[in-house]
Design a protein around this motif. Structure first.
Motif, mmCIF file in Angstrom:
data_model
loop_
_atom_site.group_PDB
_atom_site.id
_atom_site.type_symbol
_atom_site.label_atom_id
_atom_site.label_comp_id
_atom_site.label_asym_id
_atom_site.label_seq_id
_atom_site.Cartn_x
_atom_site.Cartn_y
_atom_site.Cartn_z
ATOM 1 N N GLU A 92 22.212 12.556 -8.206
ATOM 2 C CA GLU A 92 21.538 12.534 -6.982
ATOM 3 C C GLU A 92 22.411 11.516 -6.091
ATOM 4 O OE1 GLU A 92 16.970 11.145 -7.995
ATOM 5 O OE2 GLU A 92 18.159 10.955 -9.553
ATOM 6 N N ARG A 93 22.367 11.817 -4.765
ATOM 7 C CA ARG A 93 23.293 11.300 -3.770
ATOM 8 C C ARG A 93 22.566 10.926 -2.575
ATOM 9 N NH1 ARG A 93 28.151 14.936 -2.384
ATOM 10 N NH2 ARG A 93 27.485 15.618 -4.255
ATOM 11 N N PHE A 94 22.756 9.659 -2.039
ATOM 12 C CA PHE A 94 22.460 8.837 -0.956
ATOM 13 C C PHE A 94 23.607 8.804 0.216
ATOM 14 C CE2 PHE A 94 21.136 5.598 1.940
ATOM 15 C CZ PHE A 94 20.077 5.620 1.902
ATOM 16 N N ASP A 95 23.418 9.411 1.373
ATOM 17 C CA ASP A 95 24.447 9.389 2.418
ATOM 18 C C ASP A 95 23.657 9.122 3.700
ATOM 19 O OD1 ASP A 95 26.539 9.553 3.913
ATOM 20 O OD2 ASP A 95 26.935 11.818 3.464
ATOM 21 N N VAL A 96 23.825 7.884 4.045
ATOM 22 C CA VAL A 96 23.187 7.582 5.641
ATOM 23 C C VAL A 96 24.345 6.749 6.335
ATOM 24 C CG1 VAL A 96 21.203 6.381 6.757
ATOM 25 C CG2 VAL A 96 20.794 7.642 4.635
ATOM 26 N N VAL A 97 24.383 7.260 7.679
ATOM 27 C CA VAL A 97 25.091 6.754 8.843
ATOM 28 C C VAL A 97 24.051 5.652 9.663
ATOM 29 C CG1 VAL A 97 26.662 6.850 10.827
ATOM 30 C CG2 VAL A 97 26.944 8.169 8.492
ATOM 31 N N ALA A 98 24.511 4.564 9.863
ATOM 32 C CA ALA A 98 23.452 3.773 10.535
ATOM 33 C C ALA A 98 24.043 3.153 12.083
ATOM 34 C CB ALA A 98 23.095 2.677 10.047
#
Length: 404
Positions: free
Chosen positions: A265-271
């Motif tokens: 499982e992967r989490f990848d967020v640009v804020a």
């Protein structure tokens, strides 16, 4: 004919016999944190104690000996600096985890040096100490105090505790590792003497020899392999001294990534930051200015993260900066944490530099990125490192005759 024994030469600085002096390994370390060590009198004459060693290394530290500190000028000075309020390093009920919730600003760190029963007596005797805000931590590796028996694997020497806690407070754990050089030199020299003289002068030597070899890696890496969650983040950071480096625009997380090795499982967020994007940020984080500007809001990042993270996760990072910044901005992180930089340095018994240097130093191949930018590249390296350390932790379990 009577022949008088010639007394051994003793170093006036470290108070150890000249033949086992550790002074060549001492490094002076400056800290913004003021350290006050209150040593129980019975611990003062323990030759292999580490409180005096710590006071020799830390430029902003003082060591006092006693039990009852009522009316003490030394303790009065400890409470007299409003810019650095006193906190007590002492585990137990009501103690705050210093790794996940460090004090907001500079503090005076009060440390009681002694056995657990001695430390309890000092705190019990002095209500002013018992009333201080308490901080504690969970060691990521067992103590290397191989010449003295500790009550459990969670217990460490005074100087090892200071290395960990000051590394968090100063936000520079690598610099504090210099304190361990004289400690390890003392331990290695003492063990060499034991091998030579078979136990002469070694405190708890018989008990120590009867125990299995100490572990050097946290069991979490293997025993909770399914819960490992590697995280990596990058920030929008204006240069020190810049007028923009204040409030929300001082340092803001702009990229937050995570990966569960067990499930993939992967989490990848640009804020996108609330303030302007610093000129060098796109270069540092290896993302375009447009990609950062088009990122989601901080609130959206935190909401999406809450849906992803689990209370049972064991968060693995390289250093603590990004994780601490994420928490300061309202991000939620589980209590179980492992700083793999500290783990690797303790396990290898040497500094291996940045994570880019750690993999080749351990004989590992370059890892594939798991997301865009520098955070994605470092996340791939972190996952490769966590898998390797997990295998080594499993091997140590087997060698120690323990199951996960």
């Amino acid at each position: 004919m009577h022949v008088s024994a010639i007394p051994r030469a003793v170093c006036s600085r470290c108070r150890r016999p000249a033949s086992v002096c550790y002074c060549p390994h001492l490094t002076r370390v400056d800290t913004a944190t003021r350290v006050v060590i209150l040593q129980h009198p019975r611990e003062r004459d323990v030759a292999i104690g580490t409180a005096h060693m710590a006071s020799l290394c830390l430029a902003n530290a003082e060591l006092h000996v006693g039990v009852d500190w009522g009316g003490s000028p030394a303790l009065a000075r400890t409470f007299a600096d409003p810019a650095r309020p006193p906190v007590l390093l002492y585990p137990g009920d009501g103690a705050t985890d210093v790794t996940s919730q460090p004090p907001a600003g500079p503090v005076t760190l009060v440390v009681v040096d002694g056995t657990w029963s001695q430390a309890r007596k000092v705190v019990r005797t002095n209500p002013v100490l018992a009333a201080l805000p308490r901080y504690a931590f969970t060691p990521v590796t067992p103590s290397d105090y191989r010449i003295r028996k500790e009550p459990s694997e969670e217990c460490v020497s005074t100087i090892e505790a200071l290395v960990h806690v000051l590394g968090v407070l100063e936000r520079d754990p690598d610099r504090l590792l210099a304190l361990l050089a004289p400690f390890r030199a003392m331990v290695d020299t003492q063990l060499a003497c034991e091998r030579r003289f078979r136990g002469a002068g070694i405190r708890h030597a018989a008990t120590r020899r009867a125990r299995p070899a100490r572990r050097h890696l946290p069991r979490l890496l293997h025993a909770r392999e399914k819960d490992i969650l590697c995280v990596s983040g990058e920030a929008n950071a204006w240069p020190h001294g810049s007028t923009e480096r204040d409030g929300a625009r001082g340092e803001e997380l702009v990229h937050w990534t995570a990966f569960r090795p067990h499930t993939g499982e992967r989490f990848d967020v640009v804020a996108s930051p609330r303030g302007a994007i610093a000129p060098r940020t796109p270069v540092h984080v290896a993302l375009s200015h447009d990609a950062i500007a088009a990122g989601c809001s901080g609130d959206d990042l935190r909401d999406r993260w809450r849906a992803f993270v689990r209370d049972t996760d064991v968060v693995c990072s390289w250093g603590t900066f990004a994780a601490a910044l994420f928490e300061r901005q309202g991000g939620l992180l589980p209590r179980s944490r492992l700083d793999l930089r500290v783990v690797v340095h303790a396990w290898a018994k040497r500094r291996v530099g940045a994570i880019d240097d750690a993999l080749p130093a351990l004989g590992l191949a370059e890892a594939s990125p798991l997301a865009a930018g520098r955070a994605g590249r470092r996340l791939g390296q972190l996952v490769e490192l966590a898998r390797f350390l997990g295998r080594e932790a499993e091997r140590e379990d087997v060698l120690c005759g323990r199951s996960a």
